[in-house]
Motif scaffolding. Structure first.
Motif, mmCIF file in Angstrom:
data_model
loop_
_atom_site.group_PDB
_atom_site.id
_atom_site.type_symbol
_atom_site.label_atom_id
_atom_site.label_comp_id
_atom_site.label_asym_id
_atom_site.label_seq_id
_atom_site.Cartn_x
_atom_site.Cartn_y
_atom_site.Cartn_z
ATOM 1 N N HIS A 98 -9.330 -3.890 -1.108
ATOM 2 C CA HIS A 98 -8.443 -4.989 -1.484
ATOM 3 C C HIS A 98 -8.374 -6.121 -0.465
ATOM 4 C CE1 HIS A 98 -7.257 -1.963 -4.408
ATOM 5 N NE2 HIS A 98 -6.902 -2.994 -5.151
ATOM 6 N N TYR A 135 -8.521 1.984 0.287
ATOM 7 C CA TYR A 135 -7.749 1.014 -0.484
ATOM 8 C C TYR A 135 -7.685 -0.322 0.257
ATOM 9 C CZ TYR A 135 -3.723 -1.085 -2.860
ATOM 10 O OH TYR A 135 -2.888 -1.937 -3.548
ATOM 11 N N ALA A 191 0.839 -1.195 0.000
ATOM 12 C CA ALA A 191 0.000 0.000 0.000
ATOM 13 C C ALA A 191 0.875 1.247 0.000
ATOM 14 C CB ALA A 191 -0.921 0.002 1.216
#
Length: 167
Positions: free
Chosen positions: A42, A38, A26
């Protein structure tokens, strides 16, 4: 000597560990809100409030109030390996009672020391740990209840001394 423009290509990132030994890189050159979104997408943890902890159980605190629009890199070390943590806020005043649950299934990292360190960092997490709300992983993927572990630890020399005098 570094090639021209090579410094510009260095992206600050962390490695987030979750699930059954899954890893996700990340970018930390963003606001905390973007990093959290994010991670939710994910890791498929859409419904939970998330935070990150070191592999020693030291919480990074990205879920703390007021940090959502701050730069993520100021809370995270570049190229650090972190554990994804679920944040549970309980009670009417949700800010008072917090429990942190690691979302990584790896008994080499998520052990009694990790859980103890993690529990020390929330306003009410230590009490939850003592109450047996965390499960300590054993080898072979089985779990043991932390309340049994804590019962053994609660018998301090003073309590043993009292038991001896009473008998």
């Amino acid at each position: 000597m570094a090639a021209p423009g090579e410094d510009e290509l260095k992206m600050p990132f962390v490695v987030v560990r979750f699930g059954d030994n899954k890893e996700l890189m990340a970018n930390t050159d963003c606001m905390v809100c973007n990093l959290v979104d994010y991670l939710k997408i994910h890791t498929e943890n859409y419904e939970f409030e998330l935070d990150l902890a070191s592999e020693q159980g030291e919480l990074r605190g990205i879920s703390q109030e007021g940090r959502y629009f701050e730069q993520a890199a100021q809370f995270l070390q570049d190229r650090e390996s972190l554990v994804l943590v679920r944040v549970e806020r309980m009670g009417e005043q949700m800010k008072n009672k917090v429990r942190y649950l690691p979302l990584l299934n790896d008994s080499l990292i998520i052990n009694a020391a990790f859980l103890t360190n993690l529990a020390k960092q929330g306003p009410d997490s230590r009490k939850n740990y003592r109450a047996g709300k965390y499960h300590l992983p054993l080898e072979g993927g089985k779990e043991r209840d932390s309340s049994k572990e804590n019962d053994k630890q609660r018998k301090t020399p003073k309590s043993r001394e009292r038991q001896t005098r009473n008998n």
